[in-house]
Design a protein around this motif. Structure first.
Motif, PDB file in Angstrom:
ATOM      1  N   GLN A   1       0.850  -1.196   0.000  1.00  0.00           N
ATOM      2  CA  GLN A   1       0.000   0.000   0.000  1.00  0.00           C
ATOM      3  C   GLN A   1       0.885   1.246   0.000  1.00  0.00           C
ATOM      4  N   TRP A   2       0.261   2.377  -0.338  1.00  0.00           N
ATOM      5  CA  TRP A   2       0.979   3.647  -0.342  1.00  0.00           C
ATOM      6  C   TRP A   2       0.899   4.309   1.026  1.00  0.00           C
ATOM      7  N   ARG A   3       1.940   5.039   1.347  1.00  0.00           N
ATOM      8  CA  ARG A   3       1.932   5.826   2.570  1.00  0.00           C
ATOM      9  C   ARG A   3       2.621   7.169   2.299  1.00  0.00           C
ATOM     10  N   VAL A   4       2.276   8.175   3.115  1.00  0.00           N
ATOM     11  CA  VAL A   4       2.891   9.490   3.002  1.00  0.00           C
ATOM     12  C   VAL A   4       4.185   9.508   3.811  1.00  0.00           C
ATOM     13  N   ARG A   5       5.207  10.095   3.227  1.00  0.00           N
ATOM     14  CA  ARG A   5       6.477  10.252   3.942  1.00  0.00           C
ATOM     15  C   ARG A   5       6.973  11.688   3.742  1.00  0.00           C
ATOM     16  N   VAL A   6       7.210  12.364   4.846  1.00  0.00           N
ATOM     17  CA  VAL A   6       7.735  13.734   4.809  1.00  0.00           C
ATOM     18  C   VAL A   6       9.034  13.747   5.602  1.00  0.00           C
ATOM     19  N   LYS A   7      10.103  14.194   4.962  1.00  0.00           N
ATOM     20  CA  LYS A   7      11.417  14.230   5.600  1.00  0.00           C
ATOM     21  C   LYS A   7      11.486  15.346   6.636  1.00  0.00           C
ATOM     22  N   VAL A   8      12.074  15.038   7.785  1.00  0.00           N
ATOM     23  CA  VAL A   8      12.274  16.020   8.847  1.00  0.00           C
ATOM     24  C   VAL A   8      13.653  16.650   8.683  1.00  0.00           C
ATOM     25  N   PRO A   9      13.738  17.985   8.659  1.00  0.00           N
ATOM     26  CA  PRO A   9      15.062  18.623   8.553  1.00  0.00           C
ATOM     27  C   PRO A   9      15.995  18.160   9.664  1.00  0.00           C
ATOM     28  N   ALA A  10      17.271  18.079   9.347  1.00  0.00           N
ATOM     29  CA  ALA A  10      18.254  17.546  10.288  1.00  0.00           C
ATOM     30  C   ALA A  10      18.239  18.286  11.616  1.00  0.00           C
ATOM     31  N   LYS A  11      18.082  19.624  11.589  1.00  0.00           N
ATOM     32  CA  LYS A  11      18.150  20.414  12.822  1.00  0.00           C
ATOM     33  C   LYS A  11      16.967  20.163  13.755  1.00  0.00           C
ATOM     34  N   LEU A  12      15.896  19.518  13.228  1.00  0.00           N
ATOM     35  CA  LEU A  12      14.701  19.293  14.038  1.00  0.00           C
ATOM     36  C   LEU A  12      14.502  17.840  14.430  1.00  0.00           C
ATOM     37  N   ARG A  13      15.388  16.975  13.984  1.00  0.00           N
ATOM     38  CA  ARG A  13      15.193  15.549  14.263  1.00  0.00           C
ATOM     39  C   ARG A  13      15.276  15.227  15.751  1.00  0.00           C
ATOM     40  N   SER A  14      16.134  15.926  16.477  1.00  0.00           N
ATOM     41  CA  SER A  14      16.234  15.678  17.915  1.00  0.00           C
ATOM     42  C   SER A  14      14.993  16.188  18.648  1.00  0.00           C
ATOM     43  N   VAL A  15      14.326  17.184  18.084  1.00  0.00           N
ATOM     44  CA  VAL A  15      13.116  17.729  18.703  1.00  0.00           C
ATOM     45  C   VAL A  15      11.918  16.829  18.445  1.00  0.00           C
ATOM     46  N   ILE A  16      11.765  16.403  17.188  1.00  0.00           N
ATOM     47  CA  ILE A  16      10.631  15.556  16.811  1.00  0.00           C
ATOM     48  C   ILE A  16      10.881  14.099  17.186  1.00  0.00           C
ATOM     49  N   GLY A  17      12.150  13.705  17.200  1.00  0.00           N
ATOM     50  CA  GLY A  17      12.500  12.352  17.614  1.00  0.00           C
ATOM     51  C   GLY A  17      12.574  11.340  16.499  1.00  0.00           C
ATOM     52  N   ARG A  18      12.574  11.791  15.270  1.00  0.00           N
ATOM     53  CA  ARG A  18      12.688  10.872  14.122  1.00  0.00           C
ATOM     54  C   ARG A  18      13.142  11.647  12.893  1.00  0.00           C
ATOM     55  N   GLY A  19      13.573  10.907  11.889  1.00  0.00           N
ATOM     56  CA  GLY A  19      14.086  11.534  10.677  1.00  0.00           C
ATOM     57  C   GLY A  19      13.047  11.727   9.601  1.00  0.00           C
ATOM     58  N   LYS A  20      11.910  11.052   9.748  1.00  0.00           N
ATOM     59  CA  LYS A  20      10.832  11.223   8.772  1.00  0.00           C
ATOM     60  C   LYS A  20       9.502  10.939   9.458  1.00  0.00           C
ATOM     61  N   LEU A  21       8.458  11.579   8.943  1.00  0.00           N
ATOM     62  CA  LEU A  21       7.104  11.381   9.450  1.00  0.00           C
ATOM     63  C   LEU A  21       6.318  10.569   8.428  1.00  0.00           C
ATOM     64  N   ILE A  22       5.642   9.529   8.903  1.00  0.00           N
ATOM     65  CA  ILE A  22       4.973   8.581   7.997  1.00  0.00           C
ATOM     66  C   ILE A  22       3.527   8.381   8.425  1.00  0.00           C
ATOM     67  N   VAL A  23       2.622   8.351   7.437  1.00  0.00           N
ATOM     68  CA  VAL A  23       1.208   8.068   7.677  1.00  0.00           C
ATOM     69  C   VAL A  23       0.714   7.136   6.572  1.00  0.00           C
ATOM     70  N   PRO A  24       0.166   5.949   6.904  1.00  0.00           N
ATOM     71  CA  PRO A  24      -0.363   5.047   5.872  1.00  0.00           C
ATOM     72  C   PRO A  24      -1.638   5.601   5.256  1.00  0.00           C
ATOM     73  N   LEU A  25      -1.816   5.365   3.967  1.00  0.00           N
ATOM     74  CA  LEU A  25      -3.001   5.853   3.256  1.00  0.00           C
ATOM     75  C   LEU A  25      -4.015   4.744   2.996  1.00  0.00           C
ATOM     76  N   HIS A  26      -3.649   3.488   3.275  1.00  0.00           N
ATOM     77  CA  HIS A  26      -4.562   2.341   3.178  1.00  0.00           C
ATOM     78  C   HIS A  26      -5.156   2.184   1.784  1.00  0.00           C
ATOM     79  N   THR A  27      -4.328   2.355   0.778  1.00  0.00           N
ATOM     80  CA  THR A  27      -4.769   2.120  -0.591  1.00  0.00           C
ATOM     81  C   THR A  27      -3.571   1.724  -1.439  1.00  0.00           C
ATOM     82  N   ALA A  28      -3.828   0.835  -2.414  1.00  0.00           N
ATOM     83  CA  ALA A  28      -2.786   0.435  -3.352  1.00  0.00           C
ATOM     84  C   ALA A  28      -2.934   1.175  -4.679  1.00  0.00           C
TER      85      ALA A  28
END
Length: 461
Positions: free
Chosen positions: A14-41
């Protein structure tokens, strides 16, 4: 064109959304990318669903960025809590911290902190980037809007209110206008800044980010009546003939010695002149490709008194060279090439005593644009004196003014049927403008020193 898979990633059938987190904010957000599944192929369905999630994830990143850059430590702390406001532990921490703030700063400050940290209100600049993109603001306008929003943020903070969209009602908007926006600013400037805030809220209402526009219908305080002994102030005006003589016959540097007569005998805006390439000064005309309005794209006949100047400035240059090539490159901080020349002219104008500041006003009633005003006035005077070969329509095409305010039938007859004004009419109009006697110095500038930048000051090399 953006790819169909922009912000999309195939994972687990299935497809999912992926948005890259800027390097300077990764320690604040706690990850390098934000992901959300879209539940569709289905790729088409994924593209339809993704944008709501992309905007939501980018809002998280924007909140983290504001938390890192916020000048107010309480605001920064609230924004950090906001990133995980749905967690039970965070809810408890927000309540505990709000109690501490109430004891130290009062109930209003504590409420503002809790509302912002828990997500009950939206940061004032949350939609700023999207609004600027929608408006397609030029750099100056974007800077003015950012400045106005910054003043509103500071005022809310000083009032111990949340720096949030929901904190601005009609009452707060009226107080901000009276207590901040109009303080130390002219009515014209304050009106301009008020317009930016009004447009921001109008856009947010249209997009569903706000329920009302508190700036709609707000007006500025009436200016006090002038004193009996106040000097009459007619506002911006053309140069007088005597001022033109003073400016053009003075000891100006080679750049201004060429720039001033060209402006006086063409009616072009200073940025239009400074953007001219050698290839734009051929076949007896200046070709203006971009300017303040759509009407600015036009041809302007080269006045006979400017022919020698143009020949000298184009000789030995490539078609892609600037006519005024001594101006420095445009830095990222601005988008206009003429700024150094205008500042240089302002110093020269003051040095030779051409200035008008009635009642100690901050800005002079004469500036470089007064050459353009002088040109238009001279065309009017020539027409009234009976000079033939052009009319008022010719002037709108030569100076690039918008003429759509005329009756539609007349506009249609002139543009749709008569077509563009004849070049010979434009030439007649330009030649009708004559420099006053003694305006040009006898010397001819042979050297063109380049302007070098040191901080905000430009000096000749």
């Amino acid at each position: 064109m953006a790819s169909q898979t922009q912000f999309l990633e195939w994972h687990g059938q299935q497809w999912r959304v992926r948005v890259k987190v800027p390097a300077k904010l990764r320690s604040v957000i706690g990850r390098g990318k934000l992901i959300v599944p879209l539940h569709t192929a289905n790729l088409k369905e994924a593209n339809e669903r993704k944008w709501a999630q992309v905007h939501r994830l980018k809002a998280i990143i924007a909140t983290a960025d504001r938390a890192v850059t916020a000048k107010d430590p309480i605001e920064a702390e609230a924004l950090l809590h906001r990133l995980s406001a749905s967690d039970e532990g965070t809810v408890y921490a927000i309540g505990l911290r709000a109690e501490q703030i109430e004891q130290a700063q009062g109930l209003a400050a504590a409420t503002a902190f809790a509302d912002l940290a828990s997500g009950r209100v939206t940061p004032l600049d949350h939609h700023q980037a999207d609004f600027v993109s929608h408006q397609a603001y030029r750099m100056k306008s974007e800077g003015d809007f950012t400045r106005a929003l910054g003043w509103l943020s500071a005022w809310l903070r000083d009032s111990h209110a949340a720096v949030a969209i929901e904190a601005v009602g009609r009452k707060e908007a009226g107080r901000f206008i009276a207590e901040s926006l109009t303080v130390g600013r002219s009515a014209k400037k304050a009106t301009s800044y008020l317009g930016f805030l009004r447009q921001y809220w109008k856009w947010m209402v249209e997009k569903g980010h706000a329920t009302e526009n508190p700036w709609a219908g707000q007006s500025l305080p009436t200016s006090p009546r002038g004193r009996r002994d106040a000097l009459r102030d007619g506002g911006k005006r053309p140069f007088t003939d005597a001022e033109v003589v003073t400016l053009l016959s003075g000891d100006a540097d080679p750049l201004l010695a060429d720039l001033m007569p060209l402006a006086a005998l063409s009616g072009m805006r200073v940025e239009e002149i400074c953007q001219l390439y050698v290839s734009d000064c051929t076949d007896g005309s200046f070709n203006v490709w971009a300017g303040k309005t759509d009407s600015a794209r036009r041809t302007v006949p080269i006045h006979s008194a400017l022919v020698a100047l143009i020949e000298r400035r184009t000789k030995g240059k490539a078609p892609g060279d600037y006519l005024f090539d001594e101006l420095p490159p445009i830095p990222k901080s601005r988008e206009t090439r003429s700024d150094p020349a205008v500042k240089r002219f302002t110093r020269y104008r003051r040095d030779v005593g051409v200035d008008e500041r009635p009642n100690d006003k901050k800005k002079s009633n004469v500036d470089f644009h007064s050459f353009r005003r002088w040109f238009i006035r001279k065309v009017r005077d020539a027409r009234l004196a009976g000079v033939q070969g052009f009319d008022e329509w010719t002037l709108t095409w030569v100076v690039g003014h918008i003429d759509s305010d005329r009756p539609e039938s007349l506009d249609l007859s002139q543009h749709g049927y008569a077509g563009a004004d004849a070049e010979k009419a434009k030439q007649a109009l330009v030649e009708a403008v004559k420099l006053p006697q003694g305006a040009l110095p006898t010397r001819q500038p042979n050297t063109k020193p380049r302007l070098r930048r040191k901080g905000n000051i430009f000096t000749a090399a």
